[in-house]
Each structure stands twice: as structure tokens, then as C-alpha cells.
Design a protein around this motif. Structure first.
Motif, PDB file in Angstrom:
ATOM      1  N   ASN A 240      45.512 106.449  27.074  1.00  0.00           N
ATOM      2  CA  ASN A 240      44.578 107.096  28.011  1.00  0.00           C
ATOM      3  C   ASN A 240      44.607 108.602  27.839  1.00  0.00           C
ATOM      4  OD1 ASN A 240      43.684 104.731  29.615  1.00  0.00           O
ATOM      5  ND2 ASN A 240      45.903 104.548  29.906  1.00  0.00           N
ATOM      6  N   TYR A 241      43.459 109.203  28.090  1.00  0.00           N
ATOM      7  CA  TYR A 241      43.355 110.666  28.010  1.00  0.00           C
ATOM      8  C   TYR A 241      42.974 111.212  29.375  1.00  0.00           C
ATOM      9  CZ  TYR A 241      43.594 110.032  22.993  1.00  0.00           C
ATOM     10  OH  TYR A 241      44.017 109.699  21.742  1.00  0.00           O
ATOM     11  N   ASN A 242      43.494 112.376  29.712  1.00  0.00           N
ATOM     12  CA  ASN A 242      43.101 112.968  30.992  1.00  0.00           C
ATOM     13  C   ASN A 242      41.766 113.712  30.839  1.00  0.00           C
ATOM     14  OD1 ASN A 242      43.571 115.497  29.942  1.00  0.00           O
ATOM     15  ND2 ASN A 242      45.581 115.738  30.887  1.00  0.00           N
ATOM     16  N   GLN A 243      41.328 114.308  31.949  1.00  0.00           N
ATOM     17  CA  GLN A 243      39.988 114.926  31.924  1.00  0.00           C
ATOM     18  C   GLN A 243      39.881 116.053  30.914  1.00  0.00           C
ATOM     19  OE1 GLN A 243      39.940 115.588  36.075  1.00  0.00           O
ATOM     20  NE2 GLN A 243      38.504 113.914  36.512  1.00  0.00           N
ATOM     21  N   ARG A 244      41.025 116.672  30.623  1.00  0.00           N
ATOM     22  CA  ARG A 244      40.994 117.773  29.655  1.00  0.00           C
ATOM     23  C   ARG A 244      41.171 117.283  28.222  1.00  0.00           C
ATOM     24  NH1 ARG A 244      45.536 120.687  31.370  1.00  0.00           N
ATOM     25  NH2 ARG A 244      45.835 119.080  32.931  1.00  0.00           N
ATOM     26  N   GLY A 245      41.122 115.955  28.055  1.00  0.00           N
ATOM     27  CA  GLY A 245      41.210 115.382  26.722  1.00  0.00           C
ATOM     28  C   GLY A 245      42.626 115.316  26.172  1.00  0.00           C
ATOM     29  N   LYS A 246      43.603 115.473  27.058  1.00  0.00           N
ATOM     30  CA  LYS A 246      44.996 115.418  26.613  1.00  0.00           C
ATOM     31  C   LYS A 246      45.530 113.999  26.802  1.00  0.00           C
ATOM     32  CE  LYS A 246      48.868 118.534  26.722  1.00  0.00           C
ATOM     33  NZ  LYS A 246      50.033 118.064  27.376  1.00  0.00           N
ATOM     34  N   MET A 247      46.320 113.529  25.827  1.00  0.00           N
ATOM     35  CA  MET A 247      46.832 112.171  25.931  1.00  0.00           C
ATOM     36  C   MET A 247      47.779 112.051  27.128  1.00  0.00           C
ATOM     37  SD  MET A 247      49.001 109.837  23.217  1.00  0.00           S
ATOM     38  CE  MET A 247      48.021 110.085  21.774  1.00  0.00           C
ATOM     39  N   ASP A 248      47.632 110.980  27.887  1.00  0.00           N
ATOM     40  CA  ASP A 248      48.528 110.710  29.008  1.00  0.00           C
ATOM     41  C   ASP A 248      49.979 110.781  28.517  1.00  0.00           C
ATOM     42  OD1 ASP A 248      48.855 109.106  31.807  1.00  0.00           O
ATOM     43  OD2 ASP A 248      50.275 108.388  30.286  1.00  0.00           O
TER      44      ASP A 248
END
Ligand SMILES: Nc1ncnc2c1ncn2[C@@H]1O[C@H](COP(=O)(O)OP(=O)(O)OP(=O)(O)O)[C@@H](O)[C@H]1O
Ligand SMILES: [Mg+2]
Length: 275
Positions: A240-248
């Protein structure tokens, strides 16, 4: 591309619940997703745990094919299900508990044909894949025999909580026995230490014991308990990626662990293949 020549891996230990299926499903996922290799998982366990996890991973709601039908019909190809990019599965179902019956019906008392059946069935699939992983139940049985003789390499999982190396040791000894008896050149690719509860004195002792017996075969990466890895049983393997496109962060940790395991195993394989 149709000119591949898959390497076949079986993940084993003659003990239940030590993380075999977790290792198969995660290594297959990293092979396919991180290393972009065409990967197949063959579920040989009638419990179908790998099947369930991978079905969830691929969002597959109903499975209509099975390794059981493949064994009965003498062809595994029609039983292949696509899970995600580069990752395929041959699912197990509970009917596969009758493997012995299927083998006897097909081959009578011809033990060689019985024991080498999976190897024969896998042969035509090899040109489609880079890697084939086999998940087996924790028993000395037709399942493990067929898997061992179909495999190029064994990956052993070692649970460090136990005071003895029993399950792994028995597995390695039995593998050597089968390999000698049937003249196959199956090798241990690596021993993956699994520390599923908080580490303690016993773990260190067992790990030291394993290293003194099996030396560099024991991986430096230790698979520790991670809640996220447990969640993958229920939700399927994901990133999963967060809203800023960073991997969980927790996905990243879980995947990095098995990428490390796979990287070490690949290094072992390079050395073994050059011998
Ligand atoms: N590193 C880990 N972190 C958290 N949970 C884990 C980890 N490894 C395995 N587990 C969990 O431990 C349980 C047993 O693992 P797994 O099913 O892989 O064992 P197994 O050796 O395949 O068992 P069996 O012998 O029944 O086939 C599962 O619930 C799995 O999610
Ligand atoms: Mg299992």
C-alpha cells in the motif's frame, strides 16, 4: 517468451506451523513483483493455505482448477491460475488428500513412476517460468517425496524456538536419503531462521547449533514475527502507498525482509551452480 528453464524450489521442514507457507508465498511474490521473474507456485498441501493467500492476493473469488485434476488428468497446464503480474498458481483443494489413491490408480505398484510423477508433470511447464515454488504439508509422505524429487533446491525453514533442530534435521537427512536412493542431485539452498516469538536464549542457542552443523547454509537474515505478515493471511499480500505516494512502512518492512531472504538464497545458488 517461451524459452525459459525454471528452477524448482521446495520449502520444507517436517514440523507443522513453522512458516513454510509464509516463506513460499512471500518468496514467490518477491520473485514475481520485485525481481520481475515469471513465477509459479504449486500448492501440494490439501489444506490449501498457499492457495487461499494467493487467491486473496489476486482478488480471485472462485477457484475452479486444482492440482488434483492436474494429477488425475496427467497435465498441470490447464490448472494454472494467474494471481498477479508474473505470478501464477496451481491451487490445491481438499480432494488432494487422496494423492496416494491417485498415484496407485495411475501406476499400481510402480513406485518409481509414483514418486517421479510431479517431476514429469512439471517438465513441460519449465519453459514458461523462471521459478517454480512448491508448498508441501509437514509430513514424510507422497507429497514431500514427489516435491523433493521434482525440485532442484530445498529451502529449509528452521524454527529457532525449539530446543532441538529436529524437524529441519530430519528433513535434511531424509532429503539426502531420497536424493541418494533415486540418484537425484537435490541440494539444500539455504536454511532460513524463523524467530516467530520474541528471541531469547533458546533461539540463540539453536541458531548457533544450526550454524555449527550447517555453516554458511544458514542465512544471515532472520525472519522475525511481523504483524503485517500475519495480516497477509487474511487480506492477501499487498503493497500500500500513502497519499504522498510513499510505501506503507509496515508493508515496506515485510517485503524488504523477504527480498533480503531471496537475495541471500540467490547468492547461495550462484555459488552452488558454479561448482
Ligand atoms: N514472520 C511471521 N510473522 C508473523 N506471522 C507469521 C510469520 N511467519 C509465519 N507466520 C504465521 O504463522 C502461522 C504458521 O505459518 P505457516 O502457515 O507459514 O506455517 P507452515 O509451516 O506452512 O504450517 P503447516 O505445517 O500447517 O503447513 C501462520 O498463521 C502465519 O501467518
Ligand atoms: Mg503450510
Amino acid at each position: 517468451m517461451n524459452n525459459k528453464n525454471a528452477t524448482v524450489y521446495v520449502v520444507g521442514n517436517f514440523k507443522g506451523g513453522v512458516g513454510k507457507t509464509k516463506t513460499v508465498t512471500m518468496l514467490a511474490y518477491e520473485s514475481a513483483t520485485h525481481f520481475k521473474e515469471k513465477t509459479l507456485v504449486i500448492d501440494l498441501d490439501p489444506q490449501g493455505n498457499a492457495t487461499r493467500v494467493l487467491a486473496k492476493t489476486g482478488g480471485i473469488s472462485s477457484i475452479t482448477t486444482s492440482v488434483t485434476d492436474g494429477f488425475s488428468n496427467g497435465d498441470l497446464e490447464p490448472e494454472i491460475v494467474n494471481v498477479t503480474t508474473n505470478l501464477d498458481l496451481i491451487p490445491a483443494n481438499t480432494a488432494f488428500r487422496n494423492l496416494t489413491k491417485i498415484l496407485v490408480q495411475k501406476f499400481g505398484n510402480d513406485e518409481d513412476s509414483q514418486i517421479f510423477y510431479l517431476k514429469k508433470l512439471i517438465e513441460p511447464l519449465k519453459e514458461k517460468y523462471d521459478r517454480i515454488y512448491i508448498d508441501v504439508p509437514p509430513t514424510i509422505s507422497d507429497y514431500s517425496d514427489n516435491a523433493m524429487l521434482a525440485a532442484d533446491y530445498c529451502i529449509i525453514v528452521l524454527q529457532t524456538q525449539e530446543l532441538s533442530l529436529d524437524g529441519a534435521q530430519t528433513y535434511i537427512a531424509y532429503m539426502q536419503f531420497l536424493s541418494d536412493k533415486y540418484n537425484s542431485n537435490l541440494n539444500v539452498l539455504g536454511i532460513v531462521p524463523m524467530m516467530l516469538r520474541a528471541g531469547g536464549r533458546v533461539d540463540t542457542k539453536v541458531l548457533d547449533q544450526a550454524i555449527s552443523m550447517y555453516g554458511g547454509n544458514v542465512l544471515q537474515t532472520i525472519v522475525k514475527y511481523q504483524e503485517r505478515l500475519k495480516v497477509y493471511d487474511v487480506e492477501g499480500i499487498s503493497i500500500n502507498y500513502n497519499q504522498r505516494g510513499k510505501m506503507d512502512m509496515w508493508d515496506q518492512k515485510a517485503h524488504a525482509l523477504f527480498i533480503n531472504v531471496l537475495t541471500e538464497l540467490n547468492e547461495h545458488q550462484k555459488v552452488l551452480d558454479s561448482l
